[in-house]
Structures are given as structure tokens and as C-alpha cells.
Design a protein around this motif. Sequence first.
Motif, PDB file in Angstrom:
ATOM      1  N   ALA A 363       0.831  -1.062   0.193  1.00 25.08           N
ATOM      2  CA  ALA A 363      -0.037   0.055  -0.081  1.00 25.08           C
ATOM      3  C   ALA A 363       0.750   1.137  -0.058  1.00 25.08           C
ATOM      4  CB  ALA A 363      -0.986   0.044   1.088  1.00 25.08           C
ATOM      5  N   GLY A 364       0.428   2.299  -0.663  1.00 31.51           N
ATOM      6  CA  GLY A 364       1.206   3.507  -0.564  1.00 31.51           C
ATOM      7  C   GLY A 364      -0.190   4.735  -0.406  1.00 31.51           C
ATOM      8  N   ILE A 365       0.626   5.769  -0.028  1.00 33.66           N
ATOM      9  CA  ILE A 365      -0.327   6.819   0.374  1.00 33.66           C
ATOM     10  C   ILE A 365       0.233   8.179  -0.101  1.00 33.66           C
ATOM     11  CG2 ILE A 365       0.351   7.280   2.813  1.00 33.66           C
ATOM     12  CD1 ILE A 365      -2.627   7.518   3.318  1.00 33.66           C
ATOM     13  N   ALA A 366      -0.608   9.148  -0.684  1.00 33.16           N
ATOM     14  CA  ALA A 366       0.024  10.503  -1.040  1.00 33.16           C
ATOM     15  C   ALA A 366      -1.060  11.424  -0.512  1.00 33.16           C
ATOM     16  CB  ALA A 366       0.162  10.359  -2.592  1.00 33.16           C
ATOM     17  N   TYR A 367      -0.407  12.412  -0.278  1.00 30.98           N
ATOM     18  CA  TYR A 367      -1.298  13.801   0.449  1.00 30.98           C
ATOM     19  C   TYR A 367      -0.646  15.002   0.062  1.00 30.98           C
ATOM     20  CZ  TYR A 367      -3.328  16.736   3.839  1.00 30.98           C
ATOM     21  OH  TYR A 367      -3.787  17.974   4.601  1.00 30.98           O
ATOM     22  N   GLY A 368      -1.369  16.018  -0.125  1.00 32.10           N
ATOM     23  CA  GLY A 368      -1.133  17.569  -0.421  1.00 32.10           C
ATOM     24  C   GLY A 368      -0.054  17.943  -1.693  1.00 32.10           C
ATOM     25  N   GLY A 369       0.371  18.869  -1.421  1.00 31.07           N
ATOM     26  CA  GLY A 369       1.280  19.317  -2.397  1.00 31.07           C
ATOM     27  C   GLY A 369       0.263  19.563  -3.854  1.00 31.07           C
ATOM     28  N   LYS A 370       0.891  18.962  -4.801  1.00 28.82           N
ATOM     29  CA  LYS A 370       0.008  19.054  -5.951  1.00 28.82           C
ATOM     30  C   LYS A 370      -0.507  17.958  -6.532  1.00 28.82           C
ATOM     31  CE  LYS A 370       3.666  22.569  -8.162  1.00 28.82           C
ATOM     32  NZ  LYS A 370       4.628  22.839  -9.166  1.00 28.82           N
ATOM     33  N   LEU A 371      -1.137  17.281  -5.424  1.00 27.83           N
ATOM     34  CA  LEU A 371      -1.708  15.885  -5.620  1.00 27.83           C
ATOM     35  C   LEU A 371      -2.993  16.166  -6.504  1.00 27.83           C
ATOM     36  CD1 LEU A 371      -2.389  12.935  -4.960  1.00 27.83           C
ATOM     37  CD2 LEU A 371      -3.466  13.701  -2.896  1.00 27.83           C
ATOM     38  N   LEU A 372      -3.916  16.879  -6.275  1.00 22.84           N
ATOM     39  CA  LEU A 372      -4.914  16.898  -6.728  1.00 22.84           C
ATOM     40  C   LEU A 372      -4.755  17.241  -8.261  1.00 22.84           C
ATOM     41  CD1 LEU A 372      -8.142  16.789  -6.567  1.00 22.84           C
ATOM     42  CD2 LEU A 372      -8.016  19.285  -6.019  1.00 22.84           C
ATOM     43  N   GLU A 373      -3.963  18.155  -8.856  1.00 28.43           N
ATOM     44  CA  GLU A 373      -3.886  18.793 -10.179  1.00 28.43           C
ATOM     45  C   GLU A 373      -3.212  17.571 -10.727  1.00 28.43           C
ATOM     46  OE1 GLU A 373      -0.261  21.533 -10.612  1.00 28.43           O
ATOM     47  OE2 GLU A 373      -1.450  22.243  -8.810  1.00 28.43           O
ATOM     48  N   ASN A 374      -2.283  16.767 -10.301  1.00 28.33           N
ATOM     49  CA  ASN A 374      -1.942  15.798 -10.963  1.00 28.33           C
ATOM     50  C   ASN A 374      -2.597  14.254 -10.931  1.00 28.33           C
ATOM     51  OD1 ASN A 374       0.705  16.882 -11.932  1.00 28.33           O
ATOM     52  ND2 ASN A 374       0.917  17.251  -9.725  1.00 28.33           N
ATOM     53  N   LEU A 375      -3.712  14.240 -10.387  1.00 29.07           N
ATOM     54  CA  LEU A 375      -4.391  12.951 -10.513  1.00 29.07           C
ATOM     55  C   LEU A 375      -4.874  12.796 -11.902  1.00 29.07           C
ATOM     56  CD1 LEU A 375      -6.576  13.172  -7.475  1.00 29.07           C
ATOM     57  CD2 LEU A 375      -4.694  11.504  -7.509  1.00 29.07           C
ATOM     58  N   ASP A 376      -4.988  11.530 -12.106  1.00 25.85           N
ATOM     59  CA  ASP A 376      -5.336  11.200 -13.615  1.00 25.85           C
ATOM     60  C   ASP A 376      -6.778  11.558 -13.619  1.00 25.85           C
ATOM     61  OD1 ASP A 376      -6.935   8.770 -12.920  1.00 25.85           O
ATOM     62  OD2 ASP A 376      -4.777   8.064 -12.438  1.00 25.85           O
ATOM     63  N   GLU A 377      -7.435  11.444 -15.099  1.00 30.53           N
ATOM     64  CA  GLU A 377      -9.069  11.711 -15.172  1.00 30.53           C
ATOM     65  C   GLU A 377      -9.857  10.710 -14.407  1.00 30.53           C
ATOM     66  OE1 GLU A 377      -9.904  14.640 -16.664  1.00 30.53           O
ATOM     67  OE2 GLU A 377      -7.929  14.924 -16.794  1.00 30.53           O
ATOM     68  N   ILE A 378      -9.567   9.439 -14.604  1.00 33.51           N
ATOM     69  CA  ILE A 378     -10.499   8.494 -14.049  1.00 33.51           C
ATOM     70  C   ILE A 378     -10.433   8.675 -12.382  1.00 33.51           C
ATOM     71  CG2 ILE A 378     -10.653   5.853 -13.372  1.00 33.51           C
ATOM     72  CD1 ILE A 378      -9.176   5.361 -16.113  1.00 33.51           C
ATOM     73  N   ALA A 379      -9.459   8.957 -11.988  1.00 34.49           N
ATOM     74  CA  ALA A 379      -9.253   9.183 -10.331  1.00 34.49           C
ATOM     75  C   ALA A 379     -10.242  10.472  -9.955  1.00 34.49           C
ATOM     76  CB  ALA A 379      -7.927   9.303  -9.814  1.00 34.49           C
ATOM     77  N   LYS A 380     -10.138  11.592 -11.059  1.00 34.04           N
ATOM     78  CA  LYS A 380     -10.887  12.763 -10.635  1.00 34.04           C
ATOM     79  C   LYS A 380     -12.265  12.578 -10.847  1.00 34.04           C
ATOM     80  CE  LYS A 380      -7.197  16.269 -12.065  1.00 34.04           C
ATOM     81  NZ  LYS A 380      -6.825  17.009 -12.984  1.00 34.04           N
ATOM     82  N   ASP A 381     -12.628  11.399 -11.767  1.00 37.87           N
ATOM     83  CA  ASP A 381     -13.998  11.205 -11.938  1.00 37.87           C
ATOM     84  C   ASP A 381     -14.722  10.835 -10.813  1.00 37.87           C
ATOM     85  OD1 ASP A 381     -14.406  12.614 -14.419  1.00 37.87           O
ATOM     86  OD2 ASP A 381     -14.053  10.695 -15.665  1.00 37.87           O
ATOM     87  N   SER A 382     -13.632   9.636 -10.149  1.00 38.88           N
ATOM     88  CA  SER A 382     -14.408   9.132  -9.018  1.00 38.88           C
ATOM     89  C   SER A 382     -14.438   9.861  -7.598  1.00 38.88           C
ATOM     90  CB  SER A 382     -13.250   7.794  -8.655  1.00 38.88           C
ATOM     91  OG  SER A 382     -13.468   7.192  -7.455  1.00 38.88           O
ATOM     92  N   LEU A 383     -13.766  11.012  -7.644  1.00 44.26           N
ATOM     93  CA  LEU A 383     -13.783  11.915  -6.431  1.00 44.26           C
ATOM     94  C   LEU A 383     -15.350  12.626  -6.481  1.00 44.26           C
ATOM     95  CD1 LEU A 383     -10.267  13.531  -6.332  1.00 44.26           C
ATOM     96  CD2 LEU A 383     -11.302  11.637  -5.142  1.00 44.26           C
ATOM     97  N   LYS A 384     -15.627  12.912  -7.674  1.00 42.15           N
ATOM     98  CA  LYS A 384     -16.997  13.380  -8.008  1.00 42.15           C
ATOM     99  C   LYS A 384     -18.096  12.990  -7.180  1.00 42.15           C
ATOM    100  CE  LYS A 384     -15.723  15.488 -12.515  1.00 42.15           C
ATOM    101  NZ  LYS A 384     -16.075  15.280 -13.809  1.00 42.15           N
ATOM    102  N   GLY A 385     -18.336  11.742  -7.093  1.00 35.14           N
ATOM    103  CA  GLY A 385     -19.412  11.077  -6.349  1.00 35.14           C
ATOM    104  C   GLY A 385     -19.325  10.782  -4.987  1.00 35.14           C
ATOM    105  N   GLN A 386     -18.226  11.331  -4.263  1.00 36.18           N
ATOM    106  CA  GLN A 386     -17.589  11.258  -3.174  1.00 36.18           C
ATOM    107  C   GLN A 386     -18.275  12.256  -1.972  1.00 36.18           C
ATOM    108  OE1 GLN A 386     -13.680   9.591  -2.169  1.00 36.18           O
ATOM    109  NE2 GLN A 386     -13.738   8.916  -4.342  1.00 36.18           N
ATOM    110  N   GLN A 387     -18.163  12.106  -0.778  1.00 40.43           N
ATOM    111  CA  GLN A 387     -18.874  13.236   0.089  1.00 40.43           C
ATOM    112  C   GLN A 387     -17.684  13.810   0.880  1.00 40.43           C
ATOM    113  OE1 GLN A 387     -21.908  14.378   0.259  1.00 40.43           O
ATOM    114  NE2 GLN A 387     -22.343  12.736  -1.279  1.00 40.43           N
ATOM    115  N   GLY A 388     -16.600  13.025   0.962  1.00 39.98           N
ATOM    116  CA  GLY A 388     -15.269  13.567   1.598  1.00 39.98           C
ATOM    117  C   GLY A 388     -15.052  12.930   3.096  1.00 39.98           C
ATOM    118  N   PRO A 389     -13.898  12.607   3.564  1.00 40.91           N
ATOM    119  CA  PRO A 389     -12.671  13.073   2.736  1.00 40.91           C
ATOM    120  C   PRO A 389     -12.416  12.325   1.356  1.00 40.91           C
ATOM    121  CG  PRO A 389     -12.275  12.612   5.016  1.00 40.91           C
ATOM    122  CD  PRO A 389     -13.744  12.275   4.895  1.00 40.91           C
ATOM    123  N   TYR A 390     -11.880  12.744   0.513  1.00 41.11           N
ATOM    124  CA  TYR A 390     -12.163  12.232  -0.623  1.00 41.11           C
ATOM    125  C   TYR A 390     -10.825  11.255  -1.031  1.00 41.11           C
ATOM    126  CZ  TYR A 390     -15.184  16.096  -1.497  1.00 41.11           C
ATOM    127  OH  TYR A 390     -16.576  16.826  -1.302  1.00 41.11           O
TER     128      TYR A 390
END
Length: 574
Positions: A363-390
Motif C-alpha cells: 500500500a502507498g499513500i499520497a497527500y497534499g502538494g500538487k496531488l489534486l492537479e496531478n491526479l488522472d482523469e479516472i481518479a478525478k471522476d471517482s472523486l465527484k461522487g464522494q462526500q469527503g474526505p476524498y
Amino acid sequence: MAETTNESFRQMSPAEFFYRNKEIAGFTSASRAMYQAVREFFENSLDATEVHGILPRVTVQISKEDPNNPDFFTITVEDNGIGIPSTVIPDAFGRVLFSSKYKLRQTRGMYGLGAKMAILYGQQNTGKPFEIFSSTPSSKKVYYYKLMIRMDKNEPLILEEGEWPKSSGWHGTIVKLTLEGEWSKRTKDYISVYLKRTAIIAPYADIIFISPSIEGEGKEPEITLYRRVTTKLPAPPKETKPHPIGVDLEMLKMMIAERPSANMKDFLMRSFQRVGEKKAEEILEKAKIDPRRRASTLTEKELESLYKAIKDTKFIAPSSESLSPIGEDLIKIGLKEVLQAEFVDAVTRKPKSYGGHPFIVEAGIAYGGKLLENLDEIAKDSLKGQQGPYVALLRYANKIPLLFDEKADVIWSIVNSEEFSWKTTYKLEQTDVVAVLVHVASTKVPYKGVGKESIAPVEELRKEIEAAVQEVARRLRVYLTKKRKKQEAQEKLRLFMKYIPEIAQNLAYFVTDGKELREASKSLERELLEMAKRKVRAQLEQPEELTHIVPVALPAAEQEGSIEDPSTSEEEEE
């Protein structure tokens, strides 16, 4: 009287069977076929390099080369791997179920079936042959074949072949396939995401992707490059014998057919791992079979007794030598390089097993920095249906990114915010975004279906995934606790510095007669400022409950002890 029927029957070759059932290999639509073809040849290239100690350099190019057929796309994949011997090339690509991959060790694929399905798919839809150039490191020549697969006979049809001397030290393989496809934003996104996620777990590879522009976006091809950032390779898997518990009755019969003249005691000792002389005698005694009996003379009833005796015997857990985990260092380097996160960490769990099959969870984990802008399109689409934390989930099985059926995967059932206490236990804010990488390495990954895009909820595997994610989540919590404590201390110091000059000036009236007021005020201000700094420094240096924070993007440094989950069982005896 013999029975009669109006039905006619004929034998179907393996090539014809698999083409008629191409959905098994993922060729369900024009768009998915392009993704699947790229994936199959790209994975072959990685297996031809890293497993053999070669730092991969793989180029994937998609182009339109037939102006009369705008839906025809040519996929070219080039690698610097070990190449394929010229005598093997026709069968390796022109005969279904001919492969070097049917061995008990972790590989990205099995039987080499996917590449041949891509060839069959392209051949059926375009009528165009498959082309290959290849050369091994020891060869002085480059070999070329243009071929098709004869579906009725399951054999290669060689249309053209050639060879010429090598003018350089090049070795590797170049494959070229034309198929009818669809080049849309969706197709491009899936292929791009697949390569990007591979770059995360393979930071030792140079990956070049050359793709045509989407219609209406320009005519120049687009080039994406993921540069190698480390020369460290994962340890390659080793071939091992099957574990007795992982063998079914039919496989037992096939193994006996390979050693028909061996006596039963020797057969068990030579065919299986974890079976010594005493263990073989124990099995045969339970089955009431003479140890000197020839394996080929067993009756059907005796084979069933032998199988039952094996299942009723306790064995040491299977060897993990057949596995090749990514490794903590490479996961951290990849997450840091591709996602540009503020904090990354990773853990590789100890080997476990289910049903006689070894597996390792990472398992790996990443947080902060430029994470959000560097996520791929599939990951960003997956975030849209979540309530948070994302949670952006990056799933892998045997180093293959899994892009489809995320919500059906056992991994998602563990890490999603509704089930995993990201907010209460691990101190994430409601608006925080975290990327979680989970990799399962096994000689038999328990997929849910033939599509092999989601992992089934096997209990032993579920426990290990949960423990791995808990471990990296705890490390993130430690980091966040320290970060927030530092921010609080800095805010306190800022407030102190705001009011210290006024306090010092007022106190100066009590220690002077008014003649040296300015000097006394400055002196008191300096002393109060030092007192405030000491107070803040003491607060920052308070011992933490947990202190394991792993530096990011550092190669193979010695690390201090990891945090073990108290609910995790101890390693099985090897």
C-alpha cells in the motif's frame, strides 16, 4: 437403434474459440479493443525487460496510416527487452496457447493470450497482417515476420519474412498491429491513465506515448514522456513448484501424466514444494497407496483418495519466491515523482497465502502538494461522487493497473470514506484529498470475473489489504499531527511577537526611573521574545505517540521499525 440428430458438430480450434469469445480478453468494443491491445503488448514489453534485469524503455505509438479507412489505427510498441528467438516468433504470435508464460511465478499475464486476441481482432476487422521485428542480445541479426493466424488450424500463416545484420547493439522487439478502433477522448483517457499509473509503480522505466490528436484539437501528434528516475528494479520472481493445497484433482492428474514412471513417493517429493520424505509418507499412508507404486498405475478411485489425503494434510505455507512485489522505495519514488505530493509513504506486508497460493499486499499513500492537479482523469471522476474526505484509489494486481469496475473491488469496500475512518481516526479534514495505492502480487489473483478488473473479497486478502492501508494511514496521521502542531506553534509565536513590544514598553516603567526607558524596553523585548521562542520550541519537541515518518523519494535507505497492526496475525511458519 443408434440415436440420430439433425445437429451437425465439428471441432473448433483454440484460435477460433477464443476469437468467438473475445470478450473474455476484454475486446468488447472498438474503444476497449484499442485500450486492450495497447495494454497487452505494453505488458509483454515490461515482462521482457525488468524480469531480465533490463531497465525498460518502451515506446507506444498510435497512428492513422490508411487514409482510405479513417477508423483503422496502427499500434506500434517497441521495447529494449531480451527479444524473441527467430525460430519461435511465428508460433509465439501465431498459435493460441503457445507460450513461455505457463509457469508458477508471478507474471503480468498468462499464456500470452491477450496479444494473440489483439492480432485476431485486428485481422478479422481490417484484413491486415501483424508485423514484428526482433533481435536477442546474443544475435547478430534482426529478424522480421509479417504473419496472420489461421483460425481453422490455429497456426501461423507467414506472408513475409526477412533478416539482416545488426549495425548496432540493439536488442528487443517491435510489434505493429492495425485494427478498427475508435479514437475518442474516452479511449485516449483510458490509455493515458493506464500508462501514467504504470509509471507510478515503474519509476525505473522510460515510457513514451505518441498519440494522434482528438478530432478538432489539431493535427500534430501528442507526445507524453515519463522519464526514468531511478535505476533500482524490483527483485524478479523465481519459478517454484506448486503447493499441494493449491492443486485440484484435474491438475493432479496432469502432473502425474508428466511423471508416469516415477514411484508415488518420488512423485510427491519432486512435484510439490513443502513436501519432504516424511510428509510424502504421511500423505500416502492416509491414501492407502504403496510409496513404491508407479504413478501411472493409479486408478480413478486411488487418485481421488490421494487428492483427499493431500487436502487433509497440514503443510507449511507456500514459498513467496515466486512473487515480485514493487517494494516500498519504488512506490514512494513513483508517487512523489508523478503526483508531486507533499507527503508520500508506502508499506510492503509480509507474504501470506490463501488456498495454497502465496500473495503479498503493498500500500502507498499520497497527500497534499500538487496531488489534486496531478491526479488522472479516472481518479478525478471517482472523486465527484464522494462526500469527503476524498479518496483517489489506484488499484494494481501483479503490477497491472486496474481501471474498470472500481466499486466492485474488495479494495474499494475497504478504503472508501464511508467504511474507513479517515476523518475520525486518521484526522483528515472533510475537504482533504488522499491518494491510496494498493498492489496485490500473487501467482493466482482472485479476480471476480473473466474481465480481471476487480478483486474478489477473499478473507485472507481482505485482512491484509485493510492492515496495509491502516499502516500507511497511521503514518499520514503522524505527519498531519506534527504539521498542525507546528502551524499552531507558529501562530502562537506570531501573536507573541505582535504584543511583546507593547508589553516590554509598559514593563520598562517598573524597572527604570524613566531616564533609560528606551534601553530597558528593548532589553525586555529581546528577553520576552527568547522566552516565547523557547516556549514554542518546547511544544514542537514534545514526543509523539508514534514517530515513524518515512522520508520520501530516497532510494533504499535503511528505515526504522514499522508500525504493526495489533489485529494482524503473525507470519505463517516457513
